[in-house]
Scaffold this motif. Structure first.
Motif, mmCIF file in Angstrom:
data_model
loop_
_atom_site.group_PDB
_atom_site.id
_atom_site.type_symbol
_atom_site.label_atom_id
_atom_site.label_comp_id
_atom_site.label_asym_id
_atom_site.label_seq_id
_atom_site.Cartn_x
_atom_site.Cartn_y
_atom_site.Cartn_z
ATOM 1 N N SER B 156 21.784 53.693 133.806
ATOM 2 C CA SER B 156 21.848 52.541 132.921
ATOM 3 C C SER B 156 20.478 52.184 132.402
ATOM 4 O O SER B 156 19.524 52.103 133.153
ATOM 5 N N THR B 172 17.505 50.373 139.469
ATOM 6 C CA THR B 172 18.195 51.148 138.451
ATOM 7 C C THR B 172 17.546 52.518 138.371
ATOM 8 O O THR B 172 16.342 52.651 138.566
ATOM 9 N N LEU B 173 18.348 53.509 138.107
ATOM 10 C CA LEU B 173 17.827 54.873 138.067
ATOM 11 C C LEU B 173 18.575 55.659 136.998
ATOM 12 O O LEU B 173 19.801 55.612 136.929
ATOM 13 N N ILE B 174 17.832 56.356 136.160
ATOM 14 C CA ILE B 174 18.486 57.163 135.133
ATOM 15 C C ILE B 174 18.678 58.590 135.626
ATOM 16 O O ILE B 174 19.753 59.145 135.548
ATOM 17 N N ALA B 175 17.635 59.193 136.163
ATOM 18 C CA ALA B 175 17.756 60.563 136.651
ATOM 19 C C ALA B 175 16.845 60.751 137.862
ATOM 20 O O ALA B 175 15.808 60.099 137.972
ATOM 21 N N SER B 177 14.860 63.017 138.461
ATOM 22 C CA SER B 177 13.518 63.496 138.098
ATOM 23 C C SER B 177 12.565 62.322 137.856
ATOM 24 O O SER B 177 11.355 62.475 137.950
ATOM 25 N N ASP B 178 13.137 61.133 137.542
ATOM 26 C CA ASP B 178 12.275 59.969 137.330
ATOM 27 C C ASP B 178 11.569 59.531 138.605
ATOM 28 O O ASP B 178 10.654 58.712 138.560
#
Lengths: 452, 391
Positions: B156, B172-175, B177-178
């Protein structure tokens, strides 16, 4: 200082004038104005406006567009829209924001894009999206009435909210509802009955061959009752919405959140709503009043807003004079949560505290690291050497001073600056350039840097 | 902040300083309810409940939906003259195995038909609070006494209200790799900061520390297999990894948008439901490989259902009550609550029979073992009996 005398609206909204003892005209005031009005200072701009004084500085950010330059920009944007390339068109807009020094035009279009949020992925037509952008450029700074009438004839909006299939008999409520809730009045100022009647008034407004068309055959011509008044068509409806006292109040609160602070005090809102009505809901009048006011320079307003991803990205580029790969800027902003022309829904980006969370923070940190490392031509060697003479990079103290002046001219608390310097001095670096990189990275990752 | 949370943050600060902490180090301080996890999936835009769980034998349904009505022959049969939308094929075997519970007519009193207000009601759990600032997951997590990773929103780009508590916006986390980031030079948090700046400090501090934990939690857990190619499937695959991870986050949330089908609904809705069923079934099948489906409860909800009568655009406008779905090894499969009554509409909308907060309360209390007393406002009084959708 928070000055209690400026609590009263008559004082709060009088023009900020240092000669009348309202406060100084210093680096902090100039930096604050540039940050809010145009997304941040470019090299040299703070000094220029410092000498110009508050009134000429206001004239500077409200300068009319330069027609030749604007035409050149449009000549680049239009083919990108025609090629149906959202990313390139969004990148074009970002580059224009890096370049422009004006409150209106591309920058005000950001506000309107968030207010009349329309998503590319549903409209699926670059020309229509571009035409909406042009509507914001052309009408965004004028009378709100002209813009609101324009948006309910705007092909991209009609398609986005399904009004292109809103026909008599079984009306579609999508546009009607958002016209009340998001575009003019806000929640709590209408009933479900008003929405159903309004949907009937909007029947027949559709899109043919990419342009607006009113199809009388599909229009429900019987009388409708909204707010207890009889109306017939969409123009009547828009007039009625504009006449509501909730309308200027709703818009002013949105402008306030974009340009001044999160919450407006009720007395200020009452006062501004009345004055704005007297001034025919002229958007430029409102923006000049806000950005030139005493209350705008009140200490409570400085650094009170969270930078959007777009502001973070373009502000950094403006400050450092980079000539970045536009696509990289677009991707960075999108990963932080703001893909221009692709808002998450008709409510736009929520903004404020909603920008603050770990995923977006990690993305911001990543961009900061890339900028500091000079990737994607985010930095250019020659302007950097002008900005930060190599002779001053050998000392941590002078290098930090130069970097802060460029990136965070509004200033940092002295205690924080000391603590930053101590941290940076303790880091082992082998070259002055490496020190500079670490410093730039640290500043771009300061929570203070992400406030405007 | 409670003492154990401070403890957790102190431990994380050590991790940030380079002392690698194995996630097992946290095990001792955990006091969990059988290491169970809750995954929340939000169907954004207002899912058309009537065309998801279809009352095919009801004449009123077909009269209200001359274009959009679905015929019995196309549907996946359930019971009581109800059938699932044909694109939910992947759920059929879950239904037969008792891993799918359908909670009918869920909503809240005096439905609000604005997407944004209604979403805030679902996420704050408060019916009458204008501009709520905290969510029920955030508040519930702030109360528990155990050290654990915080609830997490996956994929998100905006922090959902649901995970917010008074001080934190949740993680919150997108991927994945982040999480591989080199932290910038560390500067102490400015404890004098207030308002948004204080939140910014907290997010920054929290980001580096929690990132280190999440990375170590996910390390050593293989990525799941058998997922279709969709963004929803990617999010669920990531969620599966955290479900498998020892000491993974107790709650994962994700959104799946596009359900605001005002026009030409049929094709859009088909595509959405297909993605939903395929991705969620793959999620449970993947977890079932090592029995992890027993420790996950997947709850699927939307901010409202849609108007019973279709509009002239072959779509549907905003409505009220709609079904929720509970999936996993721990649910009592089948239909729960009463079927929609199309002869007693309120302003053309279905009226709710089951308050969504009763469902969420039961999930928190009986699944995660979290206290739920006074978690919601006075407009909702939790029954102590429970709905019985958990086995």
């Amino acid at each position: 200082m928070a000055d209690l005398r400026v609590q009263r609206p008559e004082q709060a909204f009088e023009p900020y004038d240092p000669t009348l003892g309202h406060g100084p005209w210093g680096v902090r005031q100039v930096a604050h104005l540039l940050s809010r009005a145009v997304g941040g200072a470019k090299p040299g701009q703070v000094d220029t406006l410092l000498h110009a004084g508050p009134f000429k500085s206001l004239d500077f950010v409200f300068q009319p567009d330069q027609e030749v330059l604007e035409a050149a920009w449009m000549g680049i944007g239009e083919p990108l829209a025609a090629a149906q390339d959202r990313e390139k068109l969004a990148a074009w807009w970002l580059m224009k924001l890096v370049q422009d020094d004006r409150v209106t035009g591309s920058r005000l279009a950001l506000f309107w894009h968030n207010h009349f949020a329309t998503a590319w992925s549903k409209v699926k037509n670059g020309e229509m999206m571009f035409r909406q952008h042009v509507l914001f450029l052309e009408k965004g700074a004028g009378l709100f009435a002209d813009l609101l009438h324009g948006i309910v004839r705007d092909p991209a909006m009609l398609r986005f909210l399904d009004n292109d299939s809103n026909r008599r008999g079984l009306p579609n409520e999508n546009l009607a509802r958002e016209l009340f809730e998001l575009f003019s009045l806000g929640v709590g100022h209408y009933t479900e009955h008003d929405i159903r009647e309004a949907a009937r008034a909007l029947t027949g407004r559709t899109v043919r061959k990419g342009v607006y068309e009113f199809v009388a055959l599909h229009h429900d011509s019987k009388a409708k009752t909204v707010f207890g008044q009889e109306i017939h068509d969409g123009d009547d409806l828009v007039q009625l919405l504009l006449s509501q006292s909730a309308c200027p109040r709703f818009l002013i609160q949105k402008f306030w959140r974009f340009y001044v602070a999160e919450e407006i005090q009720p007395a200020w809102l009452d006062y501004l709503a009345e004055k704005w009505r007297e001034n025919a809901l002229d958007v430029t009048w409102l923006l000049r009043t806000l950005l030139g006011s005493r209350i705008f320079h009140d200490a409570r307003m400085v650094g009170a807003l969270v930078k959007s991803p777009v502001d973070f990205v373009i502000g950094t580029m403006r400050a450092l004079g980079g000539r970045p790969d536009p696509r990289m800027l677009e991707q960075a902003s999108a990963r932080m949560g703001q893909a221009l022309l692709e808002p998450p829904g008709v409510q736009g980006w929520k903004g404020g505290d909603a920008w603050i969370h770990t995923a977006s923070w990690l993305e911001r940190t990543k961009f900061a690291a890339d900028v500091a490392a000079g990737k994607h031509e985010y930095l250019r060697k020659s302007p950097l050497d002008q900005l930060f003479p190599p002779s001053r990079r050998s000392s941590a103290a002078t290098a930090l001073e130069d970097l802060l002046r460029a990136l965070l001219p509004v200033g940092l608390l002295p205690s924080r600056q000391r603590s930053l310097l101590a941290t940076l001095e303790s880091i082992q670096v082998s070259t002055p350039d490496q020190r500079f990189q670490k410093m730039a990275y640290a500043i771009l990752c300061l929570p203070e840097y992400h406030m405007s | 902040m409670n003492p154990s949370r401070r403890e957790f943050l102190r431990l994380s600060a050590l991790a940030g300083a380079g002392l690698y902490l194995c996630p097992r180090a946290l095990t001792a301080s955990r006091n969990t309810s059988k290491d169970r996890r809750l995954v929340l999936l939000f169907l954004e835009g207002g899912n058309d409940g009537l065309n998801t769980v279809v009352p095919y034998a009801d004449d009123l349904y077909h009269r209200a939906r001359p274009k959009l009505g679905l015929d019995k022959s196309a549907l996946i049969p359930l019971e009581n003259d109800l059938g699932l939308h044909p694109q939910l094929q992947a759920w059929q075997s879950l239904w037969e195995e008792g891993q799918l519970a359908i909670l009918q007519n869920v909503g809240y009193p005096e439905p609000n038909l604005s997407h944004f207000i209604s979403r805030d009601i679902w996420h704050s759990g408060w019916r009458h609070t204008a501009n709520p600032e905290t969510g029920w997951v955030g508040r519930a997590f702030a109360r528990i006494k155990e050290s654990s990773l915080p609830p997490i929103a996956l994929g998100s780009a905006e922090a959902p209200l649901l995970l917010k508590d008074a001080v934190s916006s949740g993680f919150t986390l997108i991927a994945l790799s982040d999480l591989q980031l080199e932290s910038p030079p560390h500067l102490p948090v400015d404890t004098a900061a207030t308002g948004s700046l204080a939140r910014m400090h907290a997010a920054a501090d929290n980001a580096y520390q929690t990132a280190a934990y999440l990375r170590s939690a996910a390390e050593g857990v293989p990525a799941g297999t058998g997922y279709p190619d969709s963004s929803l499937a990617d999010r669920l695959r990531l969620a599966a990894r955290f479900v498998r991870a020892e000491n993974g986050p107790p709650v994962c949330w994700m959104r799946f948008g596009g359900f605001d089908t005002h026009a030409m609904q049929d094709g859009t809705h088909r595509a959405l439901l297909q993605q939903l069923a395929d991705a969620s079934a793959a999620f449970l099948r993947d977890l079932a490989r090592d029995g992890s489906h027993e420790k996950v409860l997947l709850l699927i909800y939307s901010e409202f259902g849609r108007r019973v009568a279709e509009n002239g655009s072959a779509g549907t406008d905003h409505g009220a009550a709609a079904p929720m779905f509970a999936l996993g090894g721990g649910v009592r499969g089948g239909l729960h609550g009463t079927a929609p009554n199309l002869s007693q509409l309120v302003d053309g909308n279905l009226s709710m029979q089951l308050d969504f907060r009763a469902v969420f309360s039961e999930a928190l209390r009986d699944w995660l073992g979290w206290p739920t007393k006074n978690l919601f406002d006075d407009s909702f009084a939790a029954g102590s009996a429970g709905l019985g959708f958990l086995s």
